[in-house]
Motif scaffolding. Structure first.
Motif, PDB file in Angstrom:
ATOM      1  N   GLY A   5       0.835  -1.369   0.018  1.00  0.00           N
ATOM      2  CA  GLY A   5       0.088   0.161  -0.015  1.00  0.00           C
ATOM      3  C   GLY A   5       0.707   1.457  -0.146  1.00  0.00           C
ATOM      4  O   GLY A   5       0.240   2.220  -0.498  1.00  0.00           O
ATOM      5  N   GLU A  56       4.046   3.953   6.202  1.00  0.00           N
ATOM      6  CA  GLU A  56       2.865   3.351   6.017  1.00  0.00           C
ATOM      7  C   GLU A  56       1.891   4.253   5.213  1.00  0.00           C
ATOM      8  O   GLU A  56       1.796   5.487   5.413  1.00  0.00           O
ATOM      9  N   ASP A  57       0.898   3.681   4.409  1.00  0.00           N
ATOM     10  CA  ASP A  57      -0.017   4.399   3.887  1.00  0.00           C
ATOM     11  C   ASP A  57      -1.185   4.760   4.748  1.00  0.00           C
ATOM     12  O   ASP A  57      -1.387   6.114   4.661  1.00  0.00           O
TER      13      ASP A  57
END
Ligand code: IMP
Ligand code: MG
Length: 181
Positions: free
Chosen positions: A48, A103-104
Protein backbone atom coordinates in the motif's frame (compact mmCIF):
# COMPACT_ATOMS: atom_id res chain seq x y z
CA UNK A 1 -13.39 14.25 -10.09
CA UNK A 2 -15.93 11.53 -10.57
CA UNK A 3 -17.19 8.73 -8.40
CA UNK A 4 -15.55 5.36 -9.02
CA UNK A 5 -16.95 1.84 -8.69
CA UNK A 6 -15.10 -1.32 -7.63
CA UNK A 7 -16.71 -4.67 -6.90
CA UNK A 8 -20.14 -3.02 -7.05
CA UNK A 9 -19.24 -0.42 -4.39
CA UNK A 10 -19.23 3.33 -5.03
CA UNK A 11 -16.47 5.61 -3.79
CA UNK A 12 -16.41 9.40 -3.84
CA UNK A 13 -13.46 11.83 -3.95
CA UNK A 14 -12.06 12.52 -0.48
CA UNK A 15 -8.53 13.98 -0.68
CA UNK A 16 -7.26 15.57 -3.87
CA UNK A 17 -3.76 14.98 -5.26
CA UNK A 18 -2.82 18.65 -4.72
CA UNK A 19 -3.66 18.42 -1.00
CA UNK A 20 -1.72 15.17 -0.73
CA UNK A 21 1.33 16.80 -2.33
CA UNK A 22 1.22 19.69 0.17
CA UNK A 23 1.08 17.39 3.21
CA UNK A 24 3.75 15.04 1.83
CA UNK A 25 6.11 18.00 1.44
CA UNK A 26 5.34 19.13 5.00
CA UNK A 27 6.05 15.65 6.37
CA UNK A 28 9.31 15.47 4.40
CA UNK A 29 10.42 18.77 5.96
CA UNK A 30 9.54 17.55 9.47
CA UNK A 31 11.57 14.36 8.92
CA UNK A 32 14.51 16.39 7.58
CA UNK A 33 14.35 18.70 10.61
CA UNK A 34 14.46 15.72 13.00
CA UNK A 35 16.77 13.30 11.18
CA UNK A 36 19.07 15.14 8.80
CA UNK A 37 22.20 13.84 10.56
CA UNK A 38 20.92 10.33 11.42
CA UNK A 39 21.48 8.62 8.02
CA UNK A 40 17.82 7.49 8.17
CA UNK A 41 16.61 4.31 6.50
CA UNK A 42 13.10 4.72 5.10
CA UNK A 43 11.24 1.42 5.32
CA UNK A 44 8.35 1.25 2.87
CA UNK A 45 5.63 -1.20 3.90
CA UNK A 46 4.43 -2.89 0.73
CA UNK A 47 2.16 -2.94 -1.06
CA UNK A 48 0.00 0.00 0.00
CA UNK A 49 2.74 2.52 0.84
CA UNK A 50 4.73 2.32 -2.39
CA UNK A 51 3.33 5.47 -4.01
CA UNK A 52 3.42 7.53 -0.82
CA UNK A 53 6.95 6.29 -0.05
CA UNK A 54 8.19 7.30 -3.51
CA UNK A 55 6.78 10.82 -3.11
CA UNK A 56 7.93 11.23 0.51
CA UNK A 57 11.43 9.93 -0.16
CA UNK A 58 11.85 12.15 -3.20
CA UNK A 59 10.61 15.19 -1.26
CA UNK A 60 13.00 14.55 1.65
CA UNK A 61 16.39 15.83 0.55
CA UNK A 62 18.54 14.29 3.25
CA UNK A 63 21.90 13.56 1.65
CA UNK A 64 22.49 10.19 3.37
CA UNK A 65 18.92 8.86 3.34
CA UNK A 66 18.30 5.30 2.11
CA UNK A 67 15.15 3.35 1.32
CA UNK A 68 14.21 -0.32 1.58
CA UNK A 69 11.08 -2.45 1.54
CA UNK A 70 9.20 -4.99 3.63
CA UNK A 71 5.91 -6.66 2.86
CA UNK A 72 3.06 -7.18 5.33
CA UNK A 73 -0.52 -8.17 4.73
CA UNK A 74 -3.44 -7.92 7.13
CA UNK A 75 -6.43 -6.84 5.08
CA UNK A 76 -8.85 -9.04 3.14
CA UNK A 77 -11.54 -7.03 1.33
CA UNK A 78 -12.57 -4.12 3.53
CA UNK A 79 -11.52 -5.34 6.97
CA UNK A 80 -8.47 -6.44 8.89
CA UNK A 81 -8.04 -10.19 9.42
CA UNK A 82 -6.49 -9.38 12.82
CA UNK A 83 -3.49 -11.49 11.81
CA UNK A 84 -0.49 -9.83 10.17
CA UNK A 85 1.56 -11.90 7.74
CA UNK A 86 5.16 -11.01 6.90
CA UNK A 87 5.35 -11.88 3.21
CA UNK A 88 8.75 -10.41 2.39
CA UNK A 89 11.32 -9.79 5.13
CA UNK A 90 14.09 -7.30 5.67
CA UNK A 91 17.53 -8.10 4.23
CA UNK A 92 19.50 -5.08 5.55
CA UNK A 93 21.46 -4.95 8.78
CA UNK A 94 19.69 -2.20 10.73
CA UNK A 95 21.77 -2.41 13.91
CA UNK A 96 22.15 1.06 15.39
CA UNK A 97 20.17 2.77 12.63
CA UNK A 98 17.31 5.23 12.60
CA UNK A 99 14.45 3.55 10.75
CA UNK A 100 11.47 5.52 9.49
CA UNK A 101 8.58 3.20 8.78
CA UNK A 102 6.52 4.52 5.87
CA UNK A 103 2.90 3.33 5.98
CA UNK A 104 -0.06 4.27 3.81
CA UNK A 105 -2.55 4.13 6.68
CA UNK A 106 -2.71 3.28 10.38
CA UNK A 107 -6.02 1.66 11.25
CA UNK A 108 -6.02 -0.74 14.24
CA UNK A 109 -2.28 -0.23 14.70
CA UNK A 110 -1.63 -4.01 14.68
CA UNK A 111 0.66 -3.96 11.61
CA UNK A 112 2.66 -1.02 12.97
CA UNK A 113 3.10 -2.66 16.37
CA UNK A 114 4.32 -5.92 14.84
CA UNK A 115 6.73 -4.04 12.62
CA UNK A 116 8.16 -2.05 15.52
CA UNK A 117 8.73 -5.35 17.34
CA UNK A 118 10.61 -6.84 14.35
CA UNK A 119 12.82 -3.74 14.07
CA UNK A 120 13.58 -3.63 17.78
CA UNK A 121 14.58 -7.31 17.70
CA UNK A 122 17.03 -6.37 14.94
CA UNK A 123 18.50 -3.64 17.19
CA UNK A 124 17.47 -0.47 15.39
CA UNK A 125 18.64 2.59 17.33
CA UNK A 126 15.33 4.36 16.95
CA UNK A 127 12.13 3.62 15.06
CA UNK A 128 9.82 6.38 13.81
CA UNK A 129 6.62 6.06 11.85
CA UNK A 130 5.29 8.20 8.99
CA UNK A 131 1.72 7.50 7.87
CA UNK A 132 -0.11 9.35 5.14
CA UNK A 133 -3.47 8.55 6.73
CA UNK A 134 -4.35 7.84 10.36
CA UNK A 135 -7.72 6.71 11.74
CA UNK A 136 -7.42 7.73 15.43
CA UNK A 137 -10.82 6.28 16.35
CA UNK A 138 -9.78 2.82 15.08
CA UNK A 139 -6.46 2.62 16.95
CA UNK A 140 -6.48 -0.41 19.27
CA UNK A 141 -2.80 -1.00 19.98
CA UNK A 142 0.40 1.02 20.00
CA UNK A 143 1.02 4.73 19.72
CA UNK A 144 -0.04 7.26 17.06
CA UNK A 145 2.40 7.76 14.17
CA UNK A 146 5.16 10.37 14.61
CA UNK A 147 4.45 12.01 11.23
CA UNK A 148 0.87 12.11 9.93
CA UNK A 149 -0.51 13.42 6.65
CA UNK A 150 -4.23 13.39 7.43
CA UNK A 151 -6.34 12.26 10.39
CA UNK A 152 -9.48 10.68 8.97
CA UNK A 153 -12.69 9.07 10.28
CA UNK A 154 -12.90 5.26 10.47
CA UNK A 155 -14.15 4.77 6.92
CA UNK A 156 -12.84 2.62 4.08
CA UNK A 157 -10.46 4.51 1.79
CA UNK A 158 -8.81 3.71 -1.53
CA UNK A 159 -6.52 5.23 -4.17
CA UNK A 160 -2.95 6.61 -4.07
CA UNK A 161 -1.62 3.12 -3.31
CA UNK A 162 -4.52 1.93 -1.13
CA UNK A 163 -6.53 -0.93 -2.54
CA UNK A 164 -9.67 -3.01 -2.45
CA UNK A 165 -8.37 -6.56 -2.99
CA UNK A 166 -5.56 -5.25 -5.19
CA UNK A 167 -7.64 -2.77 -7.20
CA UNK A 168 -7.61 1.05 -7.32
CA UNK A 169 -4.00 1.61 -6.25
CA UNK A 170 -3.39 3.64 -9.40
CA UNK A 171 -5.96 6.35 -8.65
CA UNK A 172 -4.03 9.62 -8.15
CA UNK A 173 -6.53 10.91 -5.55
CA UNK A 174 -7.89 9.32 -2.35
CA UNK A 175 -11.52 8.14 -2.36
CA UNK A 176 -13.91 7.15 0.45
CA UNK A 177 -16.69 4.57 0.44
CA UNK A 178 -19.97 6.36 -0.19
CA UNK A 179 -22.64 6.09 2.52
CA UNK A 180 -25.82 4.43 1.31
CA UNK A 181 -28.55 7.06 0.98
P1 IMP B 1 -3.83 -1.99 10.76
O1 IMP B 1 -2.87 -3.12 11.03
O2 IMP B 1 -5.23 -2.33 11.19
O3 IMP B 1 -3.36 -0.66 11.33
O4 IMP B 1 -3.98 -1.85 9.21
C1 IMP B 1 -2.94 -1.46 8.46
C2 IMP B 1 -3.06 -1.89 7.02
O5 IMP B 1 -4.41 -2.23 6.63
C3 IMP B 1 -2.69 -0.72 6.17
O6 IMP B 1 -1.30 -0.68 5.96
C4 IMP B 1 -3.47 -0.96 4.91
O7 IMP B 1 -2.74 -1.79 4.05
C5 IMP B 1 -4.73 -1.66 5.36
N1 IMP B 1 -5.85 -0.71 5.53
C6 IMP B 1 -6.32 -0.15 6.66
N2 IMP B 1 -7.36 0.67 6.44
C7 IMP B 1 -7.54 0.66 5.11
C8 IMP B 1 -8.47 1.37 4.22
O8 IMP B 1 -9.33 2.17 4.63
N3 IMP B 1 -8.35 1.10 2.89
C9 IMP B 1 -7.41 0.24 2.38
N4 IMP B 1 -6.53 -0.42 3.16
C10 IMP B 1 -6.59 -0.21 4.50
MG1 MG C 1 -0.34 -1.28 4.27
Amino acid sequence: MEEVTYQGLTFEPFIRREQIAVEVRRMAQEIKRDHENDKPLFLCVLNGAFIFAADLFRACDIHDAEVTFIRFKSYEGMSSTGEVKEIMGLSEDITGRTVIIVEDIIDSGVTAQQLRRVLEEKHARQVKMAALLFKPDSLKVGTPPDYVGFKIPPKFILGYGLDLDGLARNLPDVYVLKEKS
